[in-house]
Design an enzyme around this catalytic site. Structure first.
Site, mmCIF file in Angstrom:
data_model
loop_
_atom_site.group_PDB
_atom_site.id
_atom_site.type_symbol
_atom_site.label_atom_id
_atom_site.label_comp_id
_atom_site.label_asym_id
_atom_site.label_seq_id
_atom_site.Cartn_x
_atom_site.Cartn_y
_atom_site.Cartn_z
ATOM 1 N N LYS A 1 58.946 33.814 -50.168
ATOM 2 C CA LYS A 1 58.302 33.390 -48.910
ATOM 3 C C LYS A 1 59.340 32.899 -47.889
ATOM 4 C CE LYS A 1 55.714 30.890 -51.632
ATOM 5 N NZ LYS A 1 55.872 31.607 -52.916
ATOM 6 N N ILE A 2 60.262 32.031 -48.334
ATOM 7 C CA ILE A 2 61.210 31.432 -47.384
ATOM 8 C C ILE A 2 62.301 32.435 -46.992
ATOM 9 C CG2 ILE A 2 62.899 29.579 -47.080
ATOM 10 C CD1 ILE A 2 61.112 27.923 -49.080
ATOM 11 N N ASP B 1 66.942 40.871 -54.305
ATOM 12 C CA ASP B 1 65.928 40.132 -55.063
ATOM 13 C C ASP B 1 65.648 40.916 -56.343
ATOM 14 O OD1 ASP B 1 63.254 39.064 -55.962
ATOM 15 O OD2 ASP B 1 63.463 37.913 -54.114
ATOM 16 N N PRO C 1 64.795 30.390 -56.526
ATOM 17 C CA PRO C 1 64.602 29.112 -57.232
ATOM 18 C C PRO C 1 65.784 28.854 -58.162
ATOM 19 C CG PRO C 1 63.103 30.811 -58.073
ATOM 20 C CD PRO C 1 63.893 31.451 -56.983
ATOM 21 N N SER D 1 67.948 25.779 -50.799
ATOM 22 C CA SER D 1 67.052 26.010 -51.940
ATOM 23 C C SER D 1 67.203 24.944 -53.023
ATOM 24 C CB SER D 1 67.264 27.414 -52.482
ATOM 25 O OG SER D 1 66.729 28.334 -51.553
ATOM 26 N N ARG D 2 68.217 25.066 -53.863
ATOM 27 C CA ARG D 2 68.494 24.031 -54.850
ATOM 28 C C ARG D 2 70.003 23.900 -54.984
ATOM 29 N NH1 ARG D 2 64.246 22.439 -54.039
ATOM 30 N NH2 ARG D 2 62.468 22.101 -55.410
ATOM 31 N N ASP E 1 71.346 21.781 -47.434
ATOM 32 C CA ASP E 1 70.261 20.799 -47.407
ATOM 33 C C ASP E 1 70.019 20.257 -48.815
ATOM 34 O OD1 ASP E 1 68.129 19.403 -46.021
ATOM 35 O OD2 ASP E 1 66.739 20.657 -47.177
ATOM 36 N N GLU F 1 72.328 15.642 -56.165
ATOM 37 C CA GLU F 1 71.639 14.874 -55.117
ATOM 38 C C GLU F 1 70.704 13.792 -55.668
ATOM 39 O OE1 GLU F 1 69.455 18.248 -53.308
ATOM 40 O OE2 GLU F 1 67.626 17.163 -53.748
ATOM 41 N N HIS G 1 68.083 17.053 -47.972
ATOM 42 C CA HIS G 1 66.851 17.677 -48.471
ATOM 43 C C HIS G 1 65.666 17.416 -47.525
ATOM 44 C CE1 HIS G 1 65.282 19.425 -52.456
ATOM 45 N NE2 HIS G 1 64.443 19.755 -51.494
HETATM 46 P P1 NAD Z 1 59.374 32.184 -53.837
HETATM 47 O O1 NAD Z 1 58.943 32.031 -55.243
HETATM 48 O O2 NAD Z 1 58.391 32.672 -52.819
HETATM 49 O O3 NAD Z 1 60.654 33.174 -53.780
HETATM 50 C C1 NAD Z 1 61.718 33.115 -54.647
HETATM 51 C C2 NAD Z 1 62.298 34.528 -54.736
HETATM 52 O O4 NAD Z 1 63.477 34.474 -55.537
HETATM 53 C C3 NAD Z 1 61.338 35.527 -55.382
HETATM 54 O O5 NAD Z 1 61.201 36.674 -54.560
HETATM 55 C C4 NAD Z 1 62.034 35.866 -56.698
HETATM 56 O O6 NAD Z 1 61.811 37.213 -57.120
HETATM 57 C C5 NAD Z 1 63.494 35.643 -56.345
HETATM 58 N N1 NAD Z 1 64.338 35.428 -57.506
HETATM 59 C C6 NAD Z 1 64.076 34.693 -58.618
HETATM 60 N N2 NAD Z 1 65.114 34.771 -59.470
HETATM 61 C C7 NAD Z 1 66.044 35.560 -58.887
HETATM 62 C C8 NAD Z 1 67.329 36.022 -59.290
HETATM 63 N N3 NAD Z 1 67.856 35.673 -60.466
HETATM 64 N N4 NAD Z 1 68.003 36.830 -58.454
HETATM 65 C C9 NAD Z 1 67.463 37.210 -57.257
HETATM 66 N N5 NAD Z 1 66.253 36.808 -56.827
HETATM 67 C C10 NAD Z 1 65.549 35.997 -57.638
HETATM 68 O O7 NAD Z 1 59.974 30.789 -53.409
HETATM 69 P P2 NAD Z 1 60.145 30.198 -51.920
HETATM 70 O O8 NAD Z 1 58.885 29.529 -51.500
HETATM 71 O O9 NAD Z 1 60.756 31.233 -51.050
HETATM 72 O O10 NAD Z 1 61.199 29.055 -52.215
HETATM 73 C C11 NAD Z 1 62.523 29.329 -52.667
HETATM 74 C C12 NAD Z 1 63.171 28.042 -53.130
HETATM 75 O O11 NAD Z 1 63.376 27.180 -52.011
HETATM 76 C C13 NAD Z 1 62.286 27.196 -54.070
HETATM 77 O O12 NAD Z 1 62.397 27.599 -55.414
HETATM 78 C C14 NAD Z 1 62.812 25.805 -53.865
HETATM 79 O O13 NAD Z 1 63.801 25.554 -54.833
HETATM 80 C C15 NAD Z 1 63.449 25.856 -52.477
HETATM 81 N N6 NAD Z 1 62.777 24.977 -51.513
HETATM 82 C C16 NAD Z 1 63.524 24.039 -50.850
HETATM 83 C C17 NAD Z 1 62.912 23.205 -49.929
HETATM 84 C C18 NAD Z 1 63.695 22.174 -49.144
HETATM 85 O O14 NAD Z 1 63.090 21.257 -48.549
HETATM 86 N N7 NAD Z 1 65.017 22.245 -49.086
HETATM 87 C C19 NAD Z 1 61.539 23.312 -49.703
HETATM 88 C C20 NAD Z 1 60.816 24.288 -50.383
HETATM 89 C C21 NAD Z 1 61.440 25.113 -51.288
#
Ligand code: NAD
Length: 333
Positions: free
Chosen positions: A155-156, A175, A208, A235-236, A260, A265, A297
């Site tokens: 999504k992001i 991906d 993730p 992300s993380r 971020d 952290e 964050h």
């Molecule tokens: P999402 O589940 O919609 O998308 C994650 C994508 O990563 C998926 O398309 C998945 O197929 C892909 N993926 C998983 N493992 C992979 C790998 N080994 N290699 C390549 N691609 C891989 O998640 P999202 O909503 O887009 O969020 C992504 C991450 O952002 C979350 O897991 C979270 O850790 C982080 N996040 C951070 C904040 C913040 O405030 N900084 C807020 C929300 C989410």
């Protein structure tokens, strides 16, 4: 009333949760401490514990929660690497999260970091407030026409890619589950991970944290990156090996790094340590680079995202308390 103990509560959490639960008979108890095996006794009397990214729900913590009679763990975030899910399942603890509250909030923050880094906005702002109106040393690059690499097109990652396409960038993506139709629609090209890292002038991480993605950016991957490239991670933290990142920054090869999140952290981000001595030498070193921008964050922190987090969290707590099903795609097992 359903007693819900909210761990790691910050002032911005309370009002959206109270507003979203109007008429739901939820009794919120707001606690400032983080939940872990050490603090779990604070959950005595709770039906549900509501936690955030830096609470630590490992097996000992979950066993103690189950023994206290807790039934439901409501994560008010998307990432769930803080919970030992197999242990929670074994112990009969329901776990829900908020899978998508606002991908726009997080993607827009990634772009904010990129633009601020590239155009050296924090430095420029500091200068003018010191009545120094010189623009020496503030040269950036046009993003238009450059190549961006989006690692993870969930999504992001997809929203980030779309914004960068709007800048006129060529966008490459990787991906494990490509979104082929989306990519065709937005003119995004999927490629393999190595090509993505090698060709990107801007590399943005959106996977993730899993065992496969832990230290996805390490010494070898940093060596593949283009000289002058920007690296963005909202992300993380543990997607990046921070020590290897420091070495790459010291060599002067990277254009800039926007973070971020940071792998250590927990216990630092979200807290006010101003006036104290920073004990984390790696973070302290990162903070010395003029081309590193760090936020604590806050990518999720918009009014819309907080309201949506509160709506999903309150709805699921109400559902569990009344034996009703959780909202679709929010239950983790
Ligand atoms: P999402 O589940 O919609 O998308 C994650 C994508 O990563 C998926 O398309 C998945 O197929 C892909 N993926 C998983 N493992 C992979 C790998 N080994 N290699 C390549 N691609 C891989 O998640 P999202 O909503 O887009 O969020 C992504 C991450 O952002 C979350 O897991 C979270 O850790 C982080 N996040 C951070 C904040 C913040 O405030 N900084 C807020 C929300 C989410």
């Amino acid at each position: 009333m359903i007693p819900v103990y909210v761990f790691d509560t910050k002032p911005y959490d309370r009002e959206p949760l109270q507003r979203a639960s109007a008429g739901m008979e939820i009794e919120w108890r707001f606690l400032e401490c983080r939940l872990s095996a050490e603090t779990v006794s604070a959950a005595r009397g709770a039906h549900t514990v509501c936690t955030f990214v830096n609470d630590r729900l490992d097996r000992p913590c979950l066993e103690a929660l189950a023994a206290l009679g807790v039934k439901h763990i409501a994560l008010r975030c998307a990432g769930f690497n803080s919970v030992d899910l197999p242990a929670a399942k074994e112990l009969g603890l329901a776990v829900t999260r908020v899978p998508a509250y606002s991908p726009y909030a997080v993607a827009e923050h990634a772009i904010a970091l990129l633009l601020a880094l590239n155009r050296k906005i924090p430095r420029a702002n500091n200068r003018v407030h010191d009545l120094n109106f010189s623009i020496n040393g503030l040269v950036g690059i046009d993003l238009h026409g450059k190549t961006a690499g989006i690692y993870g097109t969930g999504k992001i990652g997809r929203v980030t890619a779309q914004i960068l396409r709007g800048f006129g960038m060529r966008v490459l993506a990787f991906d494990v589950f490509p979104s082929v139709e989306w990519a065709q629609h937005y003119g995004v090209e999927y490629t393999d991970a190595q090509t993505l890292i090698r060709e990107a002038a801007v590399l943005s991480l959106h996977t993730p944290l899993t065992p496969e993605t832990h230290h996805l950016i390490r010494r070898e991957t940093l060596e593949l990156m283009q000289p002058g490239a920007f690296l963005i991670n909202v992300s993380r933290g543990a997607l990046i090996d921070s020590s290897a990142l420091i070495d790459a920054l010291k060599s002067g090869r990277l254009g800039g790094v926007g973070l971020d999140v940071y792998e250590e952290e927990e216990g630092v981000f979200f807290e006010d340590f101003s006036g104290q001595i920073l004990q984390d030498d790696v973070l302290a070193r990162l903070l010395t680079f003029p081309n590193v921008l760090i936020t604590a964050h806050q990518a999720f922190l918009t009014q819309e995202a907080l309201a949506e987090i509160a709506r999903v969290t309150a709805t699921n707590i109400h559902a569990r308390g009344h034996g009703q099903p959780f909202l679709a795609e929010t239950a983790l097992h």
